[in-house]
Design a protein around this motif. Structure first.
Motif, PDB file in Angstrom:
ATOM      1  N   PRO A  26       5.313  -7.020  -2.020  1.00 21.45           N
ATOM      2  CA  PRO A  26       4.044  -7.744  -1.822  1.00 21.45           C
ATOM      3  C   PRO A  26       3.411  -7.543  -0.447  1.00 21.45           C
ATOM      4  N   ASN A  27       4.177  -7.153   0.555  1.00 17.21           N
ATOM      5  CA  ASN A  27       3.631  -7.001   1.906  1.00 17.21           C
ATOM      6  C   ASN A  27       3.485  -5.543   2.337  1.00 17.21           C
ATOM      7  N   LEU A  28       3.555  -4.636   1.371  1.00 18.44           N
ATOM      8  CA  LEU A  28       3.406  -3.216   1.672  1.00 18.44           C
ATOM      9  C   LEU A  28       1.980  -2.927   2.140  1.00 18.44           C
ATOM     10  N   LYS A  29       1.864  -2.210   3.260  1.00 17.45           N
ATOM     11  CA  LYS A  29       0.546  -1.901   3.824  1.00 17.45           C
ATOM     12  C   LYS A  29       0.177  -0.424   3.731  1.00 17.45           C
ATOM     13  N   VAL A  30       1.176   0.444   3.813  1.00 18.47           N
ATOM     14  CA  VAL A  30       0.848   1.866   3.892  1.00 18.47           C
ATOM     15  C   VAL A  30       1.966   2.713   3.306  1.00 18.47           C
ATOM     16  N   ILE A  31       1.561   3.826   2.700  1.00 16.34           N
ATOM     17  CA  ILE A  31       2.491   4.857   2.242  1.00 16.34           C
ATOM     18  C   ILE A  31       2.135   6.130   2.981  1.00 16.34           C
ATOM     19  N   ALA A  32       3.074   6.651   3.746  1.00 15.16           N
ATOM     20  CA  ALA A  32       2.847   7.870   4.534  1.00 15.16           C
ATOM     21  C   ALA A  32       3.586   9.031   3.885  1.00 15.16           C
ATOM     22  N   ASN A  33       2.834  10.038   3.503  1.00 15.41           N
ATOM     23  CA  ASN A  33       3.412  11.204   2.851  1.00 15.41           C
ATOM     24  C   ASN A  33       3.840  12.239   3.884  1.00 15.41           C
ATOM     25  N   SER A  34       4.881  12.999   3.575  1.00 13.75           N
ATOM     26  CA  SER A  34       5.419  13.969   4.528  1.00 13.75           C
ATOM     27  C   SER A  34       4.819  15.360   4.374  1.00 13.75           C
ATOM     28  N   GLY A  35       3.710  15.466   3.694  1.00 10.49           N
ATOM     29  CA  GLY A  35       3.042  16.748   3.549  1.00 10.49           C
ATOM     30  C   GLY A  35       1.588  16.533   3.203  1.00 10.49           C
ATOM     31  N   VAL A  51      -2.999  -1.118  -0.801  1.00 10.56           N
ATOM     32  CA  VAL A  51      -2.121  -0.307   0.051  1.00 10.56           C
ATOM     33  C   VAL A  51      -2.853   0.979   0.434  1.00 10.56           C
ATOM     34  N   LYS A  52      -2.777   1.344   1.714  1.00 12.19           N
ATOM     35  CA  LYS A  52      -3.399   2.569   2.188  1.00 12.19           C
ATOM     36  C   LYS A  52      -2.420   3.738   2.096  1.00 12.19           C
TER      37      LYS A  52
END
Length: 284
Positions: A26-35, A51-52
């Motif tokens: 519920p508190n997820l703000k961002v998903i950062a991809n490694s490529g 979510v960004k």
């Protein structure tokens, strides 16, 4: 721990980001991809949870171009086959008809002349290769002259006279299955297909390789990845001697991995601190 998770760093498409996972954080703000590639993420689904998403488009085109040229050379000179011959228990000498093909002076056709494709052309120039390319847009005249490249308006003309065909395009609905049965039949029987783009860019070339439609293939990516160890594949594609398959090695260097990880960390820190995300990716 689910309520404490505010960021996810994706490496090698893990973990799978689906609705169940997003609902559990519920508190997820961002998903950062490694490529750079984002085809493994449903951007609209992620955005619906507020979510960004960010990718890591740092310049690793040099290491990727190195890998593609390595595949070209290895396939041309049959290095993988030669290795197995050299270490076989009955090795006494190399057969006289164990022949590769010349790279120097050969015709190289590059489908996709972005930053990676252009760096491949720079490397190919050192081998005195005849470089033809197809792209959505023409390169500047001085850029073409620097590598001795000639623009081809249509992909068919790119395929018909090439000794080596390199596919260096982004995976999009327009490029999905870009190289199929028809395109391989346009290629010369002595031609080699080299693909470092999305695995679905080319249909499985097993039949073309078995029947001599093309000489060889070198695939840095497959679909699915890794290929399932099914009996049908073990009998055909995975057992062919005129194919090289590598496990997505193009950015697997210490320097490139550090650069990608550093960029992903910057994206995460920006998101957690309410700052503009340097490499944010918005749903189309």
């Amino acid at each position: 721990m689910s309520k404490k998770v505010q960021a996810i760093y994706l490496w090698w498409h893990k973990s799978v980001i689906d609705q169940e996972l997003l609902q559990s954080l519920p508190n997820l703000k961002v998903i950062a991809n490694s490529g750079v590639g984002m085809d493994h993420l449903d951007l609209k689904l992620v955005a619906s949870f507020g979510v960004k998403v960010a990718n890591a488009p740092c310049d690793v085109s040099g290491s990727t171009a190195d890998t593609e040229v390595a595949l070209l050379l290895a396939s041309a000179r049959r290095l993988v086959e030669g290795y197995h011959v050299a270490i076989s228990s009955g090795m006494e000498y190399c057969e006289a008809d164990f022949l590769g093909v010349e790279v120097t002076g050969a015709t190289l056709r590059i489908n996709g002349m972005g930053s990676i494709g252009y760096k491949i052309a720079l490397r190919a120039k050192a081998f005195e290769m005849n470089i033809l390319y197809h792209n959505r847009t023409w390169r500047k005249e001085q850029e073409e002259q620097a590598v001795g490249a000639t623009y081809c308006k249509k992909i068919d003309s790119l395929l018909q006279k090439a000794n080596f065909v390199m596919v260096v395009v982004s995976l999009t609905p327009l490029t999905d299955e870009l190289i199929g049965k028809r395109e391989m039949e346009l290629m010369k029987p002595a031609a080699t297909l080299i693909n470092i783009s999305g695995g679905t860019i080319q249909n499985c070339p097993a039949t073309a390789l078995q029947t001599g439609v093309i000489r060889a293939a070198a695939l840095e990516v497959t679909y699915p990845e890794p290929l399932p160890r099914l009996p049908s594949l073990l009998i055909t594609l995975l057992k062919l001697e005129n194919i090289i398959i590598t496990p997505h090695l193009s950015i697997k260097t210490g320097k490139a991995t550090y650069m990608i990880t550093e960029e992903a960390a910057e994206n995460i820190l920006a998101a957690l601190n309410g700052l503009p995300i340097p490499s944010e990716v918005l749903p189309s």
